[in-house]
Design an enzyme around this catalytic site. Structure first.
Site, PDB file in Angstrom:
ATOM      1  N   ASP A  31       0.701  -1.169   0.017  1.00  0.00           N
ATOM      2  CA  ASP A  31      -0.265   0.141   0.167  1.00  0.00           C
ATOM      3  C   ASP A  31       1.323   1.236   0.266  1.00  0.00           C
ATOM      4  O   ASP A  31       2.036   1.022   0.912  1.00  0.00           O
ATOM      5  CB  ASP A  31      -1.057  -0.108   1.057  1.00  0.00           C
ATOM      6  N   ASN A  89     -13.310  -3.268   2.527  1.00  0.00           N
ATOM      7  CA  ASN A  89     -14.065  -2.356   2.735  1.00  0.00           C
ATOM      8  C   ASN A  89     -14.739  -2.377   1.994  1.00  0.00           C
ATOM      9  O   ASN A  89     -14.743  -2.127   0.528  1.00  0.00           O
ATOM     10  CB  ASN A  89     -13.719  -0.954   2.930  1.00  0.00           C
ATOM     11  N   GLN A  96     -14.503   2.646   1.344  1.00  0.00           N
ATOM     12  CA  GLN A  96     -14.409   2.249   0.427  1.00  0.00           C
ATOM     13  C   GLN A  96     -13.450   3.064  -0.799  1.00  0.00           C
ATOM     14  O   GLN A  96     -14.997   3.808  -1.270  1.00  0.00           O
ATOM     15  CB  GLN A  96     -15.105   1.361  -0.865  1.00  0.00           C
ATOM     16  N   HIS A 102     -11.056  -5.066  -3.113  1.00  0.00           N
ATOM     17  CA  HIS A 102      -9.422  -5.807  -2.518  1.00  0.00           C
ATOM     18  C   HIS A 102      -9.466  -5.733  -1.111  1.00  0.00           C
ATOM     19  O   HIS A 102     -10.356  -5.340   0.003  1.00  0.00           O
ATOM     20  CB  HIS A 102      -8.534  -3.753  -2.769  1.00  0.00           C
ATOM     21  N   HIS A 104      -6.807  -6.249   2.280  1.00  0.00           N
ATOM     22  CA  HIS A 104      -5.786  -4.982   3.157  1.00  0.00           C
ATOM     23  C   HIS A 104      -5.486  -6.356   4.461  1.00  0.00           C
ATOM     24  O   HIS A 104      -6.353  -7.047   4.862  1.00  0.00           O
ATOM     25  CB  HIS A 104      -6.386  -3.740   4.315  1.00  0.00           C
TER      26      HIS A 104
END
Length: 116
Positions: A31, A89, A96, A102, A104
């Protein structure tokens, strides 16, 4: 045709990312704004899944594969033993910001509960 998301541009190698894992089904990369010492995003390569709300029975194998990749990455990145968090999210109230499913993978520090 809708504009490509930043994640699709990363999949297509149009913008750089620090990729830590890639196969035919998914991609994992660091990230750019990490919220923990280890913060990796794991995304499916398909663009048809905007969030968890789009997942159905036809995606069972893909989602299972992604979670096995997450488990593998947690071990390889040295966060499995102490513990890690996996977050997805879903929608604006959950913050989001990219309409592409996706996950995390966060670790390397302690986390509070409830998360927020």
């Amino acid at each position: 045709m809708s504009e490509k998301t930043i994640f699709k541009k990363i999949i297509d190698k149009e913008i750089p990312a620090k990729i830590v894992y890639e196969d035919d089904l998914c991609l994992a990369f660091q990230d750019v704004s990490p919220q923990a010492p280890t913060h990796v995003l794991v995304i499916p390569k398909t663009t048809s899944l905007k969030s968890l709300d789009d997942v159905d029975e036809s995606n069972q194998a893909l989602i299972g594969h992604i979670f096995l990749v997450i488990q593998r990455l947690a071990r390889e990145l040295g966060i499995a033993e102490e513990g890690y968090r996996v977050v997805s999210n879903c929608g604006k109230n959950a913050c989001q910001t990219v309409p592409h499913l996706h996950f995390h993978l966060l670790g390397g520090r302690g986390f509070a509960w409830p998360p927020g």
